[in-house]
Design an enzyme around this catalytic site. Structure first.
Site, PDB file in Angstrom:
ATOM      1  N   GLN A  86       0.860  -1.178   0.000  1.00  0.00           N
ATOM      2  CA  GLN A  86       0.000   0.000   0.000  1.00  0.00           C
ATOM      3  C   GLN A  86       0.899   1.232   0.000  1.00  0.00           C
ATOM      4  O   GLN A  86       1.717   1.409   0.912  1.00  0.00           O
ATOM      5  CB  GLN A  86      -0.881  -0.044   1.254  1.00  0.00           C
ATOM      6  CG  GLN A  86      -2.018   0.916   1.315  1.00  0.00           C
ATOM      7  CD  GLN A  86      -2.828   0.700   2.583  1.00  0.00           C
ATOM      8  OE1 GLN A  86      -2.756  -0.351   3.213  1.00  0.00           O
ATOM      9  NE2 GLN A  86      -3.584   1.696   2.976  1.00  0.00           N
TER      10      GLN A  86
ATOM     11  N   SER B  43       0.977   6.664   2.608  1.00  0.00           N
ATOM     12  CA  SER B  43       1.585   7.648   3.497  1.00  0.00           C
ATOM     13  C   SER B  43       2.861   8.244   2.909  1.00  0.00           C
ATOM     14  O   SER B  43       3.597   7.583   2.171  1.00  0.00           O
ATOM     15  CB  SER B  43       1.908   7.019   4.849  1.00  0.00           C
ATOM     16  OG  SER B  43       0.731   6.628   5.514  1.00  0.00           O
TER      17      SER B  43
ATOM     18  N   SER C 257       4.333  -1.403   4.244  1.00  0.00           N
ATOM     19  CA  SER C 257       4.617  -2.769   4.696  1.00  0.00           C
ATOM     20  C   SER C 257       4.852  -3.697   3.506  1.00  0.00           C
ATOM     21  O   SER C 257       4.064  -3.715   2.558  1.00  0.00           O
ATOM     22  CB  SER C 257       3.451  -3.306   5.527  1.00  0.00           C
ATOM     23  OG  SER C 257       3.275  -2.541   6.695  1.00  0.00           O
TER      24      SER C 257
ATOM     25  N   GLU D 276      -8.778  -2.161   5.378  1.00  0.00           N
ATOM     26  CA  GLU D 276      -7.656  -2.310   6.310  1.00  0.00           C
ATOM     27  C   GLU D 276      -8.149  -2.353   7.747  1.00  0.00           C
ATOM     28  O   GLU D 276      -7.715  -3.197   8.547  1.00  0.00           O
ATOM     29  CB  GLU D 276      -6.664  -1.168   6.116  1.00  0.00           C
ATOM     30  CG  GLU D 276      -5.447  -1.264   7.015  1.00  0.00           C
ATOM     31  CD  GLU D 276      -4.417  -0.182   6.742  1.00  0.00           C
ATOM     32  OE1 GLU D 276      -3.337  -0.241   7.346  1.00  0.00           O
ATOM     33  OE2 GLU D 276      -4.701   0.720   5.929  1.00  0.00           O
TER      34      GLU D 276
END
Length: 378
Positions: free
Chosen positions: A127, A130, A162, A245
């Site tokens: 993902q 951020s 991650s 999520e």
């Protein structure tokens, strides 16, 4: 036999053929994914599980799932969790976060290419949301995608991604409008992680692991066919992803800590620290409430933010309780209960940030669940 009983029997037969040991209900440490840590073994196992029809109980049949209802699917995952499995944490982002987004917003071609691959572990996903200056305020992201004919040229940086160092595809949010457009100027893409111009740098964490990463984009060309959803409508895609999520984080089959009450009870049997029975009673109560909350999120429409907030509070409680039970043994060497719980204490606070900070979740619950008015003060 009912469909559930047939599939439960299939799980037990599969586990026997694989030689999977049953979880020890009196173990003092968890086995996160079986404690194996070997990606190759986990991938090979996931492929056999998928091919046996036992990996995706609630997924669409056309993509390799069983098409079962949420309650039956959850019960079957409980049966599977009776066994110690190879590490499943590698696949959480792929299966429970990115794949649902592709299913909801992807083109038929994108769905046909990626969904089965992600669930079978033929590909791993990350993902890419951020940024160093766009965490909780995700709409402040600066990574840009500029249209160039039938392609987009991406430049910028992502962080805290991650498994990006292992991934084949990433769900990317990039700014395609003016910064002042905020939510309205963002577009989502499915970017192949091996394209020229992508650099992934693992971040060493406080517990010594490195599953978070920085990702840099330098003039990376992405075909428009990789766009996920409409141009400048990436915020809608992102909200769908974040909902998935939070649902995954608060679900029954989360990988952070299985059977916490049993493990703390077993830990208390040999404790050198505080063995306050009231703490164990609260651990039992929290585990029961977590199951009820997860079921309500899955079947009754309860906001995933509620489950996510409860999970974070529970993890912090379990860690503090283990620390009291272990006393000075908390800092014992590798292979001991203290080593596991020490790592747990160091890593679990990160869940307060993942999927949206606690403050963001409380705002969602206040406005969307309780119907409280927003604070309009400037």
């Amino acid at each position: 036999m009912t469909g559930f009983e047939d599939l439960a029997a299939s799980i037990h037969a599969f586990a026997a053929a694989e030689g999977l040991p049953r979880r020890d209900p009196d173990a003092v440490t968890d086995e996160p994914g079986g404690g194996d840590g070997g990606l190759a073994r986990s991938v090979a196992f996931q492929r056999r599980l998928f091919d046996a029809g036992l990996a995706w109980f609630d997924g669409p049949v056309e993509h390799g799932g069983r098409g079962l209802d949420p309650a039956t699917s959850a019960a079957l995952r409980d049966v599977l969790r009776e066994y110690v499995l190879p590490d499943q944490t590698y696949f959480t982002v792929s299966r429970r976060i990115v794949a649902p987004t592709i299913l909801a917003h992807g083109t038929p071609q994108q769905q046909a290419r990626w969904i089965r691959m992600l669930w079978r572990a033929d590909a791993l996903a990350c993902q890419l949301f951020s940024e160093p200056e766009a965490g909780s305020d995700l709409a402040a992201l600066r990574c840009t995608a500029v249209r160039d004919g039938d392609a987009w040229v991406v430049n910028g940086q992502k962080v805290w991604s991650s498994w990006a160092h292992l991934s084949d595809v990433g769900e990317l949010l990039a700014r395609t409008g003016a910064p002042a457009d905020r939510h309205r100027g963002i577009t989502a893409f499915l970017v192949e992680m091996h394209l020229p111009g992508i650099t992934v740098r693992p971040i060493r964490q406080i517990n010594g692991e490195s599953h978070f990463n920085e990702v840099f984009f330098d003039d990376v060309r992405i075909p428009d066919s990789a766009r996920l959803g409409a141009v400048d409508d990436g915020w809608t895609v992102a909200m769908s992803t974040l909902t998935s999520e939070r649902t995954a984080m608060g679900g029954r089959d989360k990988a952070y800590l299985s059977h916490p009450y049993r493990r703390l009870r077993a830990l208390a049997a040999g404790a050198v620290g505080d063995t306050d029975q009231q703490l164990l009673a609260e651990a039992w109560m929290r585990e029961q409430l977590a199951g009820v909350t997860a079921d309500r999120v899955a079947t009754a429409g309860l906001s995933p933010s509620v489950g996510k907030l409860a999970l974070v509070d529970d993890l912090l409680f379990y860690g503090r309780t283990a620390a009291r039970l272990l006393g000075p043994d908390l800092v014992a060497g590798a292979g001991t209960p203290g080593a596991f719980w020490s790592d747990f204490l160091l890593s679990s606070p990160a869940q307060r940030i993942a999927g949206g900070t606690d403050q963001i979740q409380r705002g969602i619950v206040a406005e969307r669940v309780l119907g409280l008015p927003r604070d309009r003060r400037t």
